[in-house]
Enzyme design. Structure first.
Site, short mmCIF file in Angstrom:
data_model
loop_
_atom_site.label_atom_id
_atom_site.label_comp_id
_atom_site.label_asym_id
_atom_site.label_seq_id
_atom_site.Cartn_x
_atom_site.Cartn_y
_atom_site.Cartn_z
N GLU A 96 0.87 -1.17 0.00
CA GLU A 96 0.00 0.00 0.00
C GLU A 96 0.91 1.22 0.00
OE1 GLU A 96 -3.74 1.91 2.50
OE2 GLU A 96 -2.11 0.96 3.61
N ASP A 99 -11.13 0.88 2.81
CA ASP A 99 -10.95 2.30 3.10
C ASP A 99 -11.70 3.21 2.13
OD1 ASP A 99 -9.27 2.00 5.30
OD2 ASP A 99 -7.44 1.98 4.08
#
Length: 558
Positions: A255, A329
């Site tokens: 990420e 998210d």
């Protein structure tokens, strides 16, 4: 191009707290995941990335780990986890673990020791700094709002937390910390896991001078230039690769918020010996306003298309793409990029999936995306659970920058809780997720959107995803073919071709609720086969008027 299993895979992300509850306590668990492995096998995915399942006080839903070698009690036991691995492997499904090593929980034994005294052996496991003029060491703001520094009276010093104050950042400059991390990773690899999704891995190296950041008109400075893609991040990842990753046949995805094409090639370049691929977030961060993602503006389609094309073209032959529209998210992808009005929901969900799955890269399906699950649009603040949403509501309304009414609208569109409502399995109470009281409310539209109904309906979003996934497994061109964009400046159509040897594919998607006109490229005007379509179109004339949200893929072999 070198062939590998992780390029040919389709990954399914499970948010364990919301996936399936096996014991009626309202919280998803490992036994629940095991119960649904046959469903996942039927969908056709062959890798599961499961968000963190390790011991945690759950300040940030498991992204605050207090013990790296212990399963979180509400999710089950180590024995349950080992059973999950074995049962998944039996079905040809691999498991990716979520690796959270930028920070720990403040309840981790290392931090408990670290804060005791300045000369504690664990002191240097974290980033401690003296006050400057009686205040924070610098002006950095945290990702969840407020300062990135927390004062600790016991030793009259501040510790750094780029996220919640209960998530102190590890000091990667300390080689003991790195050894601990690699030992822990080896522990899990020896258990037989198949790889790691690495949480905020681009933030592990910080500029050790800790300068103030630009305020951009806000209360706090931006830590980005000094903590994202920091000075030693690639050195650390190459060391991690030598010490752990190179010893196993594992898949890795980092990420890497704020990553550029150039940085992505460093993280995931074929010759770099760091990671297999990265998540870039440029396409999901468009449309931000003065307060970041807290806006009611709809995304700009042409900007979205430009970004998607850029990543396809500029990583080609240099590094591998990861393809996603939703995750834990992000808001629900059909609500954000498609149209969740019931008239268009299924059609637009299928269109988005077509656009994404026909590109080059490894596709990620977020739980419920294969059903067309939507945002929940909570209209009461007390229904929200997400730490980020609640922090920013307080910070932006109390400072008078946004009204509570406007901020509620922002949360409805952009809160992370939209992706975290329970998986919609059937029409029974609790949507088949739990027999108890769910930890967060179930989306009331589970009566219309659920797995049980879709499994029975050959025209469902589920079966469409199943077909897309099957095509990728059957056709090398979808995985390895060269990408070329068409209609670059069209404000409704996203179209591109793929080429591999004598084979060609054409993907056409209408991203709007209006009809759109186009002309097929000459190559595909005659004798092309339709691989998949979300509208049942059977005749493909040279000139076509696309229906709202229509998508199709044509195949031609010379």
């Amino acid at each position: 191009m070198k062939k590998t299993w992780w390029k040919e895979s389709v990954v399914y992300q499970i948010y364990p707290k919301s996936f399936k509850d096996s014991n009626g306590d309202g919280i998803g668990d490992i036994r629940g995941i095991i119960e649904k492995l046959d469903y996942l096998k039927e969908l056709g995915v062959n890798v599961l990335w499961i968000s963190p399942m390790l011991e945690s006080p759950q300040d940030d839903n498991g992204y605050d780990i207090s013990d790296y070698r212990k399963i979180y009690k509400d999710y089950g036991t180590m024995e349950d986890y080992e059973t999950l691995l074995a049962e998944a492997h039996k079905r040809g499904i691999k498991i990716l673990m979520d690796l959270v090593v930028n920070h720990t929980s403040d309840e981790h034994s290392w931090f408990v020791e670290s804060r005791k005294s300045k000369d504690n052996p664990y002191r240097d496991y974290y980033i401690w700094r003296n006050p400057v003029n009686g205040k924070e060491p610098n002006n950095w703001g945290g990702v969840f709002g407020g300062s990135a520094w927390e004062y600790d009276a016991q030793t009259d010093m501040y510790y750094l937390h780029l996220f919640s104050k209960k998530q102190p950042d590890l000091n990667w400059e300390n080689d003991k910390v790195r050894r601990e991390v690699y030992d822990m990773m080896n522990f899990w690899c020896e258990k037989g896991i198949d790889g790691f999704r690495m949480d905020v891995i681009s933030m592990i190296s910080k500029d050790q001078t800790f300068p103030d950041g630009e305020t951009h008109g806000g209360l706090y400075g931006d830590f980005g230039p000094y903590s994202v893609h920091g000075p030693r991040v690639h050195e650390y990842l190459q060391e991690m690769n030598r010490e752990v990753l190179s010893k196993y046949d594992v898949m890795t995805v980092g990420e890497t918020s704020g990553v550029t094409i150039e940085e992505a090639q460093k993280y995931a370049g074929d010759d770099r010996e760091e990671l297999n691929m990265v998540f870039q977030f440029e396409h999901v961060e468009i449309g931000g306003g003065d307060y970041g993602k807290w806006t009611t503006e709809r995304y700009d389609f042409k900007e979205f298309k430009k970004i998607m094309i850029k990543w396809q073209e500029e990583l080609a032959g240099k590094a591998w793409n990861s393809l996603f529209l939703g995750n834990h998210d992000q808001p629900r992808s059909v609500s954000r990029f498609g149209n969740d009005n019931p008239a268009y929901r299924d059609i637009s969900a299928k269109m988005l999936a077509t656009c994404l799955h026909m590109m080059q890269g490894t596709p990620y399906v977020y739980q419920g995306e294969e059903l067309g699950m939507t945002n929940i649009y909570f209209d009461k603040l007390e229904d929200y659970c997400d730490i980020e949403s609640l922090h920013y509501f307080t910070e932006l309304t109390e400072s008078g920058r946004l009204t509570p009414e406007y901020m509620m609208k922002c949360l409805m569109l952009r809160s992370r809780d939209n992706a975290r409502t329970p998986m919609q399995w059937d029409t029974s109470a609790g949507a088949g997720f739990t027999t108890g009281e769910p930890w967060i409310k179930v989306n009331p539209n589970y009566q219309q959107i659920n797995a049980a109904d879709q499994l029975k309906d050959p025209d469902s979003v589920f079966h469409y995803y199943q077909k897309l996934i099957r095509l990728r497994k059957e056709m090398d061109i979808i995985v390895y073919g060269e990408f070329e964009a068409l209609y670059r400046d069209h404000d409704q159509i996203f179209a591109y071709t793929r080429k591999l040897g004598s084979e060609k594919l054409l993907t056409v998607c209408n991203f709007s609720a209006q009809e759109a006109e186009m002309e097929l490229p000459e190559t595909f005007a005659e004798g092309a086969q339709c691989l998949i379509t979300n509208m049942g179109r059977t005749v493909f004339d040279r000139k076509i008027v696309l229906n709202p949200y229509e998508a199709f893929v044509l195949y031609k072999k010379d």
